[in-house]
Design a protein around this motif. Structure first.
Motif, PDB file in Angstrom:
ATOM      1  N   SER A 122      -1.157  -1.041 -71.296  1.00 37.19           N
ATOM      2  CA  SER A 122      -1.852  -0.566 -72.503  1.00 37.19           C
ATOM      3  C   SER A 122      -1.156   0.647 -73.109  1.00 37.19           C
ATOM      4  O   SER A 122      -1.274   0.905 -74.301  1.00 37.19           O
ATOM      5  CB  SER A 122      -3.306  -0.197 -72.157  1.00 37.19           C
ATOM      6  N   ARG A 123      -0.415   1.388 -72.268  1.00 40.44           N
ATOM      7  CA  ARG A 123       0.324   2.565 -72.747  1.00 40.44           C
ATOM      8  C   ARG A 123       1.801   2.262 -73.001  1.00 40.44           C
ATOM      9  O   ARG A 123       2.573   3.168 -73.309  1.00 40.44           O
ATOM     10  CB  ARG A 123       0.219   3.696 -71.702  1.00 40.44           C
ATOM     11  N   GLY A 124       2.189   1.010 -72.816  1.00 38.98           N
ATOM     12  CA  GLY A 124       3.589   0.634 -73.039  1.00 38.98           C
ATOM     13  C   GLY A 124       4.528   1.185 -71.983  1.00 38.98           C
ATOM     14  O   GLY A 124       5.723   1.390 -72.246  1.00 38.98           O
ATOM     15  N   ILE A 125       4.008   1.413 -70.788  1.00 37.83           N
ATOM     16  CA  ILE A 125       4.825   1.948 -69.684  1.00 37.83           C
ATOM     17  C   ILE A 125       5.232   0.801 -68.773  1.00 37.83           C
ATOM     18  O   ILE A 125       4.384   0.068 -68.253  1.00 37.83           O
ATOM     19  CB  ILE A 125       4.042   3.013 -68.887  1.00 37.83           C
ATOM     20  N   ASP A 126       6.528   0.651 -68.565  1.00 37.65           N
ATOM     21  CA  ASP A 126       7.054  -0.445 -67.757  1.00 37.65           C
ATOM     22  C   ASP A 126       7.766   0.107 -66.524  1.00 37.65           C
ATOM     23  O   ASP A 126       8.820   0.733 -66.639  1.00 37.65           O
ATOM     24  CB  ASP A 126       8.019  -1.288 -68.602  1.00 37.65           C
ATOM     25  N   ILE A 127       7.167  -0.086 -65.353  1.00 39.24           N
ATOM     26  CA  ILE A 127       7.793   0.332 -64.095  1.00 39.24           C
ATOM     27  C   ILE A 127       7.751  -0.852 -63.136  1.00 39.24           C
ATOM     28  O   ILE A 127       6.966  -1.781 -63.320  1.00 39.24           O
ATOM     29  CB  ILE A 127       7.094   1.565 -63.460  1.00 39.24           C
ATOM     30  N   PRO A 128       8.589  -0.854 -62.086  1.00 36.18           N
ATOM     31  CA  PRO A 128       8.583  -1.974 -61.139  1.00 36.18           C
ATOM     32  C   PRO A 128       7.220  -2.127 -60.462  1.00 36.18           C
ATOM     33  O   PRO A 128       6.507  -1.141 -60.263  1.00 36.18           O
ATOM     34  CB  PRO A 128       9.658  -1.579 -60.118  1.00 36.18           C
ATOM     35  N   PHE A 129       6.900  -3.376 -60.100  1.00 34.79           N
ATOM     36  CA  PHE A 129       5.640  -3.608 -59.388  1.00 34.79           C
ATOM     37  C   PHE A 129       5.705  -3.021 -57.987  1.00 34.79           C
ATOM     38  O   PHE A 129       4.762  -2.404 -57.510  1.00 34.79           O
ATOM     39  CB  PHE A 129       5.337  -5.115 -59.298  1.00 34.79           C
ATOM     40  N   GLY A 130       6.844  -3.197 -57.317  1.00 31.30           N
ATOM     41  CA  GLY A 130       6.999  -2.669 -55.965  1.00 31.30           C
ATOM     42  C   GLY A 130       6.319  -3.551 -54.937  1.00 31.30           C
ATOM     43  O   GLY A 130       6.115  -4.745 -55.136  1.00 31.30           O
ATOM     44  N   ASP A 131       5.912  -2.922 -53.821  1.00 32.00           N
ATOM     45  CA  ASP A 131       5.313  -3.646 -52.706  1.00 32.00           C
ATOM     46  C   ASP A 131       4.108  -2.856 -52.199  1.00 32.00           C
ATOM     47  O   ASP A 131       4.117  -1.617 -52.255  1.00 32.00           O
ATOM     48  CB  ASP A 131       6.358  -3.789 -51.584  1.00 32.00           C
ATOM     49  N   PRO A 132       3.049  -3.540 -51.724  1.00 33.36           N
ATOM     50  CA  PRO A 132       1.872  -2.816 -51.222  1.00 33.36           C
ATOM     51  C   PRO A 132       2.172  -1.770 -50.145  1.00 33.36           C
ATOM     52  O   PRO A 132       1.396  -0.841 -49.940  1.00 33.36           O
ATOM     53  CB  PRO A 132       0.995  -3.938 -50.652  1.00 33.36           C
ATOM     54  N   SER A 133       3.324  -1.904 -49.487  1.00 28.52           N
ATOM     55  CA  SER A 133       3.690  -0.930 -48.445  1.00 28.52           C
ATOM     56  C   SER A 133       4.378   0.314 -49.020  1.00 28.52           C
ATOM     57  O   SER A 133       4.738   1.231 -48.285  1.00 28.52           O
ATOM     58  CB  SER A 133       4.626  -1.585 -47.421  1.00 28.52           C
ATOM     59  N   ASP A 134       4.533   0.376 -50.354  1.00 27.84           N
ATOM     60  CA  ASP A 134       5.228   1.497 -50.985  1.00 27.84           C
ATOM     61  C   ASP A 134       4.579   2.840 -50.667  1.00 27.84           C
ATOM     62  O   ASP A 134       3.344   2.961 -50.646  1.00 27.84           O
ATOM     63  CB  ASP A 134       5.263   1.323 -52.513  1.00 27.84           C
ATOM     64  N   ASN A 135       5.425   3.842 -50.485  1.00 30.43           N
ATOM     65  CA  ASN A 135       4.963   5.217 -50.303  1.00 30.43           C
ATOM     66  C   ASN A 135       4.234   5.665 -51.574  1.00 30.43           C
ATOM     67  O   ASN A 135       4.651   5.323 -52.680  1.00 30.43           O
ATOM     68  CB  ASN A 135       6.187   6.111 -50.045  1.00 30.43           C
ATOM     69  N   PRO A 136       3.144   6.434 -51.438  1.00 30.51           N
ATOM     70  CA  PRO A 136       2.390   6.892 -52.617  1.00 30.51           C
ATOM     71  C   PRO A 136       3.220   7.704 -53.613  1.00 30.51           C
ATOM     72  O   PRO A 136       2.829   7.847 -54.769  1.00 30.51           O
ATOM     73  CB  PRO A 136       1.282   7.762 -52.011  1.00 30.51           C
ATOM     74  N   ASP A 137       4.358   8.238 -53.171  1.00 36.38           N
ATOM     75  CA  ASP A 137       5.209   9.012 -54.071  1.00 36.38           C
ATOM     76  C   ASP A 137       6.163   8.131 -54.885  1.00 36.38           C
ATOM     77  O   ASP A 137       6.825   8.605 -55.807  1.00 36.38           O
ATOM     78  CB  ASP A 137       6.042  10.026 -53.268  1.00 36.38           C
ATOM     79  N   LYS A 138       6.218   6.843 -54.550  1.00 37.81           N
ATOM     80  CA  LYS A 138       7.150   5.946 -55.224  1.00 37.81           C
ATOM     81  C   LYS A 138       6.617   5.569 -56.599  1.00 37.81           C
ATOM     82  O   LYS A 138       5.436   5.278 -56.766  1.00 37.81           O
ATOM     83  CB  LYS A 138       7.356   4.688 -54.372  1.00 37.81           C
TER      84      LYS A 138
END
Length: 257
Positions: A76-92
């Motif tokens: 909705s804000r036009g921000i495109d970032i990778p989906f990643g993985d559920p195990s991703d670190n919260p800082d990613k």
């Protein structure tokens, strides 16, 4: 089971229906997104526009699985970032990383403040249980089990389909009906003889798509109009307006003709 009742099962959403945790979730989402948007302002020179309850939480996040809510808001804000993985670190900086960051904020509040139930919902659940009605809880939240444990309601339900179970079974999130129909399947009851109780637009849409005998919307957010437009058979501000199990039976018979 009470032979005078026309319905056989009731499937409840949790946050905002059983427990007063919807606002806790909303606050955790706002904290996470505002911090992220401010970071983007510094790094990408994007003007900071705060995450609001009415403009962002309700239309894009409320009722949806965590990562789907993140993706919906960012889109909705036009921000495109990778989906990643559920195990991703919260800082990613991925959809999953942001979702995991929000979850940490939610659990901190839960740990510090605990959880409360809506008295009218607890009273109705008790009445339904005594009448032999099958009970299910269907929630997008992966925190469903610990929250219900906190309020001593986990063992009351005959079926629980939450974010953890959904991931295991690869279910579609709301507004698709999967979590409600799966809970109903677990208690071996037909959808047309079952009731869905929801407070989110996406949840009401799921109940309608699942062709349940009755879908009740609870307008905790001054959103009577939106819930009715989503297809709720009846909208109340609190379940006490239903009039207990007899009132529920009357409403069910009226709308499931």
């Amino acid at each position: 089971m009470n032979k005078n009742l026309s319905f056989e099962a009731v499937i409840f959403d949790m946050d905002g229906v059983i427990t007063k945790t919807a606002l806790t979730h909303a606050a955790a989402w706002k904290k996470m997104f505002d911090e992220y948007l401010k970071k983007r302002e510094k790094e990408h020179s994007e003007k900071f526009v705060e995450f609001t309850h009415e403009g962002d939480y309700l239309p894009y996040v409320d009722g949806k699985p965590r990562y789907k809510g993140v993706a919906s808001f960012l889109e909705s804000r036009g921000i495109d970032i990778p989906f990643g993985d559920p195990s991703d670190n919260p800082d990613k900086e991925t959809v999953c990383g942001l979702g995991n960051r929000k979850n940490i904020a939610f659990n901190q509040v839960l740990e510090e403040e605990g959880a409360e139930v809506y008295p009218s919902t607890a009273a109705l659940i008790d009445e339904l249980k005594k009448a032999g009605i099958k009970l299910g809880v269907a929630s997008s939240s992966k925190n469903c089990k610990p929250v219900l444990e906190r309020v001593n309601l986990l063992d009351v339900f005959d079926a629980r389909v939450d974010g953890v179970v959904s991931a295991e079974l690869n279910l579609h999130g709301k507004p698709e009906p999967d979590i409600f129909t799966t809970a109903c399947d677990m208690v071996k009851k037909t959808y047309s003889k079952s009731i869905v109780v929801e407070d989110a637009v996406s949840g009401v849409q799921a109940g309608v798509k699942g062709k349940f005998g009755l879908t009740i919307g609870i307008a905790r957010e001054n959103n009577v109009k939106e819930l009715k437009e989503a297809g709720a058979h009846i909208v109340v501000e609190d379940l006490e307006e239903i009039g207990g199990i007899e009132g529920l039976n009357k409403v069910f018979k009226e709308f499931s003709k």
